[in-house]
Design a protein around this motif. Sequence first.
Motif, mmCIF file in Angstrom:
data_model
loop_
_atom_site.group_PDB
_atom_site.id
_atom_site.type_symbol
_atom_site.label_atom_id
_atom_site.label_comp_id
_atom_site.label_asym_id
_atom_site.label_seq_id
_atom_site.Cartn_x
_atom_site.Cartn_y
_atom_site.Cartn_z
ATOM 1 N N LEU A 1 69.940 -46.777 75.021
ATOM 2 C CA LEU A 1 70.135 -48.228 74.999
ATOM 3 C C LEU A 1 68.778 -48.932 75.035
ATOM 4 C CD1 LEU A 1 72.067 -50.635 75.005
ATOM 5 C CD2 LEU A 1 72.071 -50.535 77.514
ATOM 6 N N ALA A 2 67.864 -48.423 75.865
ATOM 7 C CA ALA A 2 66.522 -49.009 75.917
ATOM 8 C C ALA A 2 65.824 -48.876 74.562
ATOM 9 C CB ALA A 2 65.695 -48.335 77.008
ATOM 10 N N THR A 3 66.024 -47.742 73.900
ATOM 11 C CA THR A 3 65.394 -47.515 72.597
ATOM 12 C C THR A 3 65.907 -48.489 71.545
ATOM 13 O OG1 THR A 3 65.066 -45.149 73.047
ATOM 14 C CG2 THR A 3 65.047 -45.833 70.737
ATOM 15 N N VAL A 4 67.237 -48.574 71.399
ATOM 16 C CA VAL A 4 67.787 -49.452 70.347
ATOM 17 C C VAL A 4 67.571 -50.921 70.703
ATOM 18 C CG1 VAL A 4 69.479 -47.744 69.561
ATOM 19 C CG2 VAL A 4 70.131 -49.372 71.348
ATOM 20 N N ALA A 5 67.492 -51.229 72.011
ATOM 21 C CA ALA A 5 67.204 -52.613 72.410
ATOM 22 C C ALA A 5 65.795 -52.998 71.969
ATOM 23 C CB ALA A 5 67.359 -52.777 73.923
ATOM 24 N N GLY A 6 64.836 -52.094 72.191
ATOM 25 C CA GLY A 6 63.463 -52.365 71.764
ATOM 26 C C GLY A 6 63.358 -52.501 70.260
ATOM 27 N N LEU A 7 64.051 -51.637 69.549
ATOM 28 C CA LEU A 7 64.034 -51.699 68.082
ATOM 29 C C LEU A 7 64.700 -52.966 67.569
ATOM 30 C CD1 LEU A 7 64.947 -47.977 67.280
ATOM 31 C CD2 LEU A 7 62.730 -49.094 66.905
ATOM 32 N N THR A 8 65.791 -53.359 68.204
ATOM 33 C CA THR A 8 66.484 -54.585 67.799
ATOM 34 C C THR A 8 65.615 -55.805 68.046
ATOM 35 O OG1 THR A 8 68.624 -53.565 68.314
ATOM 36 C CG2 THR A 8 68.583 -55.963 68.088
ATOM 37 N N GLY A 9 64.872 -55.780 69.154
ATOM 38 C CA GLY A 9 63.962 -56.887 69.430
ATOM 39 C C GLY A 9 62.854 -56.987 68.405
ATOM 40 N N ALA A 10 62.416 -55.815 67.901
ATOM 41 C CA ALA A 10 61.306 -55.795 66.954
ATOM 42 C C ALA A 10 61.757 -56.061 65.517
ATOM 43 C CB ALA A 10 60.583 -54.452 67.023
ATOM 44 N N TYR A 11 62.949 -55.563 65.166
ATOM 45 C CA TYR A 11 63.416 -55.672 63.782
ATOM 46 C C TYR A 11 64.763 -56.386 63.722
ATOM 47 C CZ TYR A 11 60.026 -51.885 63.320
ATOM 48 O OH TYR A 11 58.891 -51.124 63.381
#
Length: 325
Positions: free
Chosen positions: A159-169
């Motif tokens: 969840l932390a990974t996809v949250a960071g990616l969603t924030g970036a892209y």
Amino acid sequence: MKVSKEIINYYIDEMKDSTLYRSLAEIETNENVREELLKLSSMEKEHADFWKFFLERRGIKVKEFKPSFTIGLYKILRKIFGLAFTSKVMEMGEAKTIREYYEFYRRTDLSEEEKEKLKQIVEDELLHEDIFHKMGSSEKIEHIRDVFLGMNDGLVEILATVAGLTGAYSGNPYILGVIGSIVGISGMLSMAIGTYISVKNQRQVKEQKIFENRVLHEVLNQKTGIEETLEDPLKAAYYTGLFYLLGTILIVFPFFLGLNSTYALLTSAGAAIIAWTISGFIVALTSGLSATRKILEMLITGLGAATITYTIGSLISSLLGIGIL
């Protein structure tokens, strides 16, 4: 009387336990365990009678006890997770009762007869806790913890990974799902290997203790009274890795449903909250911890990690101008 409500609760708890043990005995196939449960039920009924007499002696009438829905819940736990897990839950209840009775004994003005009876009740409760501890000392309990701790790690990290990616892209959610899946598979392998090594090391230490105890018993004719439960490293690694992967699937699945990245992330977070609530409850029960505290701990750490990585991703996107993948 200020403590009347407290004592009424003691009476209700003892009657509840008496009914629970009798109900579990009715569905128990192991004859020895069934006899133990019936014995416990009888002892708890005696304790309830003491509290009822205590209250009536002070002019407080006690209402007839009616079984609650929790009796059915324990039966379900027994059928799904087995006796070891259910006894672990019951052991927690006994530990709580012992603390409450001890405090009551210290601060309440009791007659000598009541003091002696309460001492006997505390002794009984200590015996009950020991019985449940022996029932719950099994490898299965260890694997239940492996299952839910593995799932928790998968939920937090992915969840932390996809949250960071969603924030970036803000682009293609499918690509975010694929990246999250790759990270999840990598994490699964890492967790499984780490668990195997850790449990194997613990097993070696326990085997040494068992050997030393055997030497004390056979050579020096001494008993330590220590019993060790040996967990299988391969099974622990299997359960941890498998449920880490399940946690990963819960998080990445919404990104393949055709939702935009933000809605997919919110759906993933919702699934994680439900899973954390369930896993926190189970881990707390099998570890003797507060369920509410454990659930809150999982929710705060998991959602906190996701929030931090999403914020970092958003900052990177703003600074580098890479909002679209």
